[in-house]
Design an enzyme around this catalytic site. Structure first.
Site, PDB file in Angstrom:
ATOM      1  N   PHE A   1     -22.715 -36.971 -43.986  1.00  0.00           N
ATOM      2  CA  PHE A   1     -21.629 -36.153 -43.436  1.00  0.00           C
ATOM      3  C   PHE A   1     -21.740 -34.760 -44.019  1.00  0.00           C
ATOM      4  O   PHE A   1     -21.600 -34.561 -45.224  1.00  0.00           O
ATOM      5  CB  PHE A   1     -20.238 -36.728 -43.724  1.00  0.00           C
ATOM      6  CG  PHE A   1     -19.163 -35.875 -43.090  1.00  0.00           C
ATOM      7  CD1 PHE A   1     -18.820 -36.060 -41.763  1.00  0.00           C
ATOM      8  CD2 PHE A   1     -18.563 -34.847 -43.793  1.00  0.00           C
ATOM      9  CE1 PHE A   1     -17.867 -35.242 -41.139  1.00  0.00           C
ATOM     10  CE2 PHE A   1     -17.607 -34.015 -43.180  1.00  0.00           C
ATOM     11  CZ  PHE A   1     -17.260 -34.219 -41.859  1.00  0.00           C
TER      12      PHE A   1
ATOM     13  N   ASP B   1     -25.640 -31.074 -51.118  1.00  0.00           N
ATOM     14  CA  ASP B   1     -24.299 -30.844 -50.574  1.00  0.00           C
ATOM     15  C   ASP B   1     -23.307 -31.511 -51.531  1.00  0.00           C
ATOM     16  O   ASP B   1     -23.093 -32.713 -51.482  1.00  0.00           O
ATOM     17  CB  ASP B   1     -24.187 -31.420 -49.156  1.00  0.00           C
ATOM     18  CG  ASP B   1     -22.786 -31.207 -48.559  1.00  0.00           C
ATOM     19  OD1 ASP B   1     -21.856 -30.865 -49.317  1.00  0.00           O
ATOM     20  OD2 ASP B   1     -22.630 -31.417 -47.344  1.00  0.00           O
TER      21      ASP B   1
ATOM     22  N   LYS C   1     -14.480 -27.400 -50.530  1.00  0.00           N
ATOM     23  CA  LYS C   1     -13.325 -28.210 -50.914  1.00  0.00           C
ATOM     24  C   LYS C   1     -12.637 -27.751 -52.205  1.00  0.00           C
ATOM     25  O   LYS C   1     -11.877 -26.804 -52.167  1.00  0.00           O
ATOM     26  CB  LYS C   1     -13.722 -29.688 -50.948  1.00  0.00           C
ATOM     27  CG  LYS C   1     -14.069 -30.193 -49.531  1.00  0.00           C
ATOM     28  CD  LYS C   1     -13.938 -31.673 -49.333  1.00  0.00           C
ATOM     29  CE  LYS C   1     -13.956 -32.006 -47.847  1.00  0.00           C
ATOM     30  NZ  LYS C   1     -15.191 -32.578 -47.344  1.00  0.00           N
TER      31      LYS C   1
HETATM   32  C1  LIG Z   1     -15.925 -32.144 -46.138  1.00  0.00           C
HETATM   33  C2  LIG Z   1     -17.400 -32.047 -46.220  1.00  0.00           C
HETATM   34  C3  LIG Z   1     -18.102 -31.083 -45.491  1.00  0.00           C
HETATM   35  C4  LIG Z   1     -17.436 -30.165 -44.499  1.00  0.00           C
HETATM   36  O1  LIG Z   1     -16.467 -29.360 -45.049  1.00  0.00           O
HETATM   37  P1  LIG Z   1     -15.343 -28.675 -44.109  1.00  0.00           P
HETATM   38  O2  LIG Z   1     -14.607 -27.765 -45.037  1.00  0.00           O
HETATM   39  O3  LIG Z   1     -14.496 -29.779 -43.573  1.00  0.00           O
HETATM   40  O4  LIG Z   1     -16.077 -27.956 -43.033  1.00  0.00           O
HETATM   41  C5  LIG Z   1     -19.468 -31.004 -45.662  1.00  0.00           C
HETATM   42  N1  LIG Z   1     -20.113 -31.837 -46.505  1.00  0.00           N
HETATM   43  C6  LIG Z   1     -19.474 -32.777 -47.222  1.00  0.00           C
HETATM   44  C7  LIG Z   1     -20.248 -33.665 -48.149  1.00  0.00           C
HETATM   45  C8  LIG Z   1     -18.096 -32.932 -47.081  1.00  0.00           C
HETATM   46  O5  LIG Z   1     -17.466 -33.891 -47.763  1.00  0.00           O
END
Ligand SMILES: *Cc1c(COP(=O)(O)O)cnc(C)c1O
Length: 401
Positions: A141, A226, A255
């Site tokens: 994700f 990520d 985040k």
């Molecule tokens: C939440 C998340 C995203 C996307 O972030 P948004 O601020 O919702 O666009 C990307 N990678 C990971 C691992 C995430 O948990």
């Protein structure tokens, strides 16, 4: 109708149904607790998918935001502002890197990482124009943009959104042989979550991240971690990669970087990688704005003390010990995770993840299901041990029927 029902009916009538929220309407929040429009209190065991690592209404973060609100909030990058250099310097320092490219949301930072890796591939590695490939993991994700859903394996996230962006290879997560076989001389990057959050808090097999690091270094490929959900204290370290002694070429952050106050994301890397950009080649109106920088600077200062990482380690140890006891029984199939972060596979006989989440809500605990019968537990790192224990009691209560 109750004020809860009225608010939900109105939201359903006037907003796209791209989410299926639990039927609770939050009106205020403090620390690890939220209060709904009818005055009921709930323990937040999701923390905005790690966006609220420092809790709701954190004093230091609110004060930093308030002070900046009174000075200047937005300049655009057409001009310099007096929080920008500090933000980039401190964030690079926290990451042990050299340069920062700020954006707003996580998906934008992932897009930035993809563009950076491609540009680096053409300009530095010498990949023929248009041929760059990025390897990603199945069940990843990374966000919701058209390019990012192009390399998702989740049909719900992908279907009806084509045509898809080419240039990505998908390999099974945790399989070094598959990764090695997928690499060619046109591979510019491997993009992965060090722990897959949305997939159900999947921790890769020991040695995997170190293996990815070694393989990418040998083949002149960038390792992009990520850490949008796993980073900034959640697992007990500043970065989840640290658990394997791994330093990637690029961190993608989001985040918690915005302290639960404003969206702040960034790509952090070396000068050799982020140095590929020239003016006009990439950007964002809001990226690196003064308010975002002020809040993120406070987040970085808080992380530098190690206090939150320590809390995540200690409380996380307690959480996993308690969940481990449950995993021995009928109701819980498996528990995974690190630090104050757990994916709990509930026996499907007891209900879907959604049904378990609703039952927990009735007992005053808010969590979120992922896929099937898995729930995710990720309370703010400021949660007290007593509150965590109370939350676990509610989980035991639900599992007992
Ligand atoms: C939440 C998340 C995203 C996307 O972030 P948004 O601020 O919702 O666009 C990307 N990678 C990971 C691992 C995430 O948990």
């Amino acid at each position: 109708m109750s004020s809860t029902d009225t608010a939900i009916a109105s939201a359903e009538a006037h907003s796209a149904h791209n989410y299926h929220p639990l039927p609770v309407v939050v009106a205020s929040a403090d620390g690890a607790w939220m209060t709904d429009v009818e005055g009921r209190r709930y323990l937040d065991m999701l923390a905005g998918y790690s966006a609220l690592n420092f809790g709701h209404g954190n004093r230091r973060l609110i004060d930093a935001a308030r002070a900046q609100l009174e000075r200047v909030t937005l300049t655009s990058r057409a001009f310099h502002h007096d929080r920008f250099a500090d933000f980039c310097t401190r964030l690079a320092e926290l990451c042990g890197m050299e340069m920062v490219l700020p954006m707003n949301t996580g998906a934008e930072a992932v897009e930035t990482a993809v563009k950076t890796a491609r540009k680096w591939g053409y300009r530095v590695k010498g990949v023929p124009d248009g041929m760059a490939k990025i390897i990603v993991a199945a069940d990843n994700f990374h966000g919701r943009t058209t390019t990012i859903v192009s390399f998702s394996t989740d049909q719900e996230a992908r279907a009806d959104f084509g045509p898809y962006t080419p240039g990505f290879e998908i390999v099974p997560y945790g399989d070094l042989t598959a990764l090695s076989e997928a690499m060619t001389e046109n591979t510019v990057a491997v993009l992965m979550e060090p722990i897959q959050g949305e997939a159900g808090v999947l921790v890769p097999p020991p040695g995997y991240l170190a293996g990815v690091r070694e393989m990418t270094r040998e083949r002149d490929v960038l390792f992009i971690a990520d850490e949008i959900q796993s980073g900034l204290g959640r697992t007990g370290r500043t970065f989840a990669c640290e658990h394997e002694g791994v330093v990637p070429d690029m961190y993608v952050l989001g985040k918690a970087l915005g302290g639960g106050v404003v969206p702040v994301s960034a790509v952090v890397s070396s000068a050799a990688v982020l140095g590929v950009y020239r003016p006009g080649e990439h950007g964002s109106t809001f990226g690196g704005n003064p308010l975002a920088c002020a809040v993120a600077l406070e987040v970085i200062a808080m992380l530098r003390t190690g206090e939150f990482q320590q809390r995540a380690t200690e409380l996380g140890g307690h959480l996993h010990a308690e969940l481990g006891l449950l995993a021995g029984g009928e109701a819980v199939r498996a528990v995974r995770g690190r630090g104050l972060w757990a994916g709990v596979d509930i026996s499907p006989a007891l209900g879907t993840g959604r049904e378990i989440s609703e039952k927990l809500m009735e007992r005053g605990v808010l969590v979120k299901d992922t896929h099937g019968s898995t729930i995710r537990i990720a309370p703010p790192l400021v949660i007290s041990k007593e509150d965590l224990d109370w939350g676990l009691d509610q989980l035991r209560g639900v599992l007992a029927g």
